[in-house]
Design a protein around this motif. Structure first.
Motif, PDB file in Angstrom:
ATOM      1  N   ARG A 161      31.262  29.420  36.253  1.00  0.00           N
ATOM      2  CA  ARG A 161      30.735  30.720  36.926  1.00  0.00           C
ATOM      3  C   ARG A 161      32.236  30.384  37.959  1.00  0.00           C
ATOM      4  O   ARG A 161      32.629  31.891  38.707  1.00  0.00           O
ATOM      5  N   VAL A 162      32.113  29.227  39.179  1.00  0.00           N
ATOM      6  CA  VAL A 162      32.686  29.111  39.162  1.00  0.00           C
ATOM      7  C   VAL A 162      34.581  29.232  39.015  1.00  0.00           C
ATOM      8  O   VAL A 162      35.367  30.150  39.713  1.00  0.00           O
ATOM      9  N   ASN A 163      34.889  28.555  38.357  1.00  0.00           N
ATOM     10  CA  ASN A 163      35.992  29.069  37.132  1.00  0.00           C
ATOM     11  C   ASN A 163      36.011  30.457  37.286  1.00  0.00           C
ATOM     12  O   ASN A 163      37.643  31.469  37.596  1.00  0.00           O
ATOM     13  N   GLY A 164      34.854  31.513  36.947  1.00  0.00           N
ATOM     14  CA  GLY A 164      35.079  32.863  36.413  1.00  0.00           C
ATOM     15  C   GLY A 164      35.374  34.018  37.735  1.00  0.00           C
ATOM     16  O   GLY A 164      36.419  34.516  37.431  1.00  0.00           O
ATOM     17  N   ARG A 165      34.858  33.295  38.706  1.00  0.00           N
ATOM     18  CA  ARG A 165      35.081  33.861  40.154  1.00  0.00           C
ATOM     19  C   ARG A 165      36.835  33.871  40.892  1.00  0.00           C
ATOM     20  O   ARG A 165      36.970  34.440  41.444  1.00  0.00           O
ATOM     21  N   PHE A 178      43.144  37.849  39.687  1.00  0.00           N
ATOM     22  CA  PHE A 178      43.430  38.967  39.125  1.00  0.00           C
ATOM     23  C   PHE A 178      43.947  39.800  39.464  1.00  0.00           C
ATOM     24  O   PHE A 178      44.826  41.132  39.899  1.00  0.00           O
ATOM     25  N   PHE A 179      41.993  40.160  40.604  1.00  0.00           N
ATOM     26  CA  PHE A 179      42.377  41.425  41.737  1.00  0.00           C
ATOM     27  C   PHE A 179      44.383  40.945  42.450  1.00  0.00           C
ATOM     28  O   PHE A 179      44.624  42.049  43.034  1.00  0.00           O
ATOM     29  N   ALA A 180      44.472  39.343  42.980  1.00  0.00           N
ATOM     30  CA  ALA A 180      45.594  39.075  43.723  1.00  0.00           C
ATOM     31  C   ALA A 180      46.804  40.391  42.566  1.00  0.00           C
ATOM     32  O   ALA A 180      47.250  40.750  43.926  1.00  0.00           O
ATOM     33  N   VAL A 181      46.949  39.736  41.831  1.00  0.00           N
ATOM     34  CA  VAL A 181      48.019  40.507  40.734  1.00  0.00           C
ATOM     35  C   VAL A 181      47.923  42.135  41.119  1.00  0.00           C
ATOM     36  O   VAL A 181      49.112  42.139  41.164  1.00  0.00           O
ATOM     37  N   LEU A 182      46.937  42.541  40.639  1.00  0.00           N
ATOM     38  CA  LEU A 182      47.170  44.024  40.765  1.00  0.00           C
ATOM     39  C   LEU A 182      47.214  44.115  41.713  1.00  0.00           C
ATOM     40  O   LEU A 182      48.046  45.059  41.686  1.00  0.00           O
ATOM     41  N   PHE A 188      54.232  41.552  38.577  1.00  0.00           N
ATOM     42  CA  PHE A 188      54.546  40.199  39.185  1.00  0.00           C
ATOM     43  C   PHE A 188      55.502  39.263  38.300  1.00  0.00           C
ATOM     44  O   PHE A 188      55.839  38.781  40.079  1.00  0.00           O
ATOM     45  N   LEU A 189      55.661  38.724  37.493  1.00  0.00           N
ATOM     46  CA  LEU A 189      56.397  38.039  36.953  1.00  0.00           C
ATOM     47  C   LEU A 189      57.873  38.747  36.749  1.00  0.00           C
ATOM     48  O   LEU A 189      58.390  37.583  37.403  1.00  0.00           O
ATOM     49  N   ARG A 190      58.429  40.369  37.639  1.00  0.00           N
ATOM     50  CA  ARG A 190      59.387  40.210  38.672  1.00  0.00           C
ATOM     51  C   ARG A 190      60.011  39.698  39.817  1.00  0.00           C
ATOM     52  O   ARG A 190      60.616  39.725  40.575  1.00  0.00           O
TER      53      ARG A 190
END
Length: 70
Positions: free
Chosen positions: A38-42, A48-52, A62-64
């Motif tokens: 659960r912690v890893n998923g959160r 993922f939200f930070a990358v978006l 993100f890679l560039r």
């Protein structure tokens, strides 16, 4: 103070004598546990939200943005 009757005494099993998780009755163990997953998923959702968010604000992938791709 009165003595507890025999039917009121609690039995302590080995599973309950160990410390349990803060959010569940699960005993933390080495490896995959429900709490760890659960912690890893959160944390994965936050990442993922930070990358978006970075891609939306910078207008680049993100890679560039991070300099991993020229």
């Amino acid at each position: 103070m009165p003595e507890p009757s025999p039917d009121q005494t609690l039995e302590i099993s080995p599973a309950t004598s160990a410390a349990t998780s803060a959010t569940t009755d699960e005993v933390p163990a080495f490896g995959w546990s429900g709490y760890a997953e659960r912690v890893n998923g959160r944390f994965a959702m936050v990442g993922f939200f930070a990358v978006l968010l970075i891609e939306a604000l910078s207008g680049e992938t993100f890679l560039r943005w991070s300099g991993l791709v020229p």
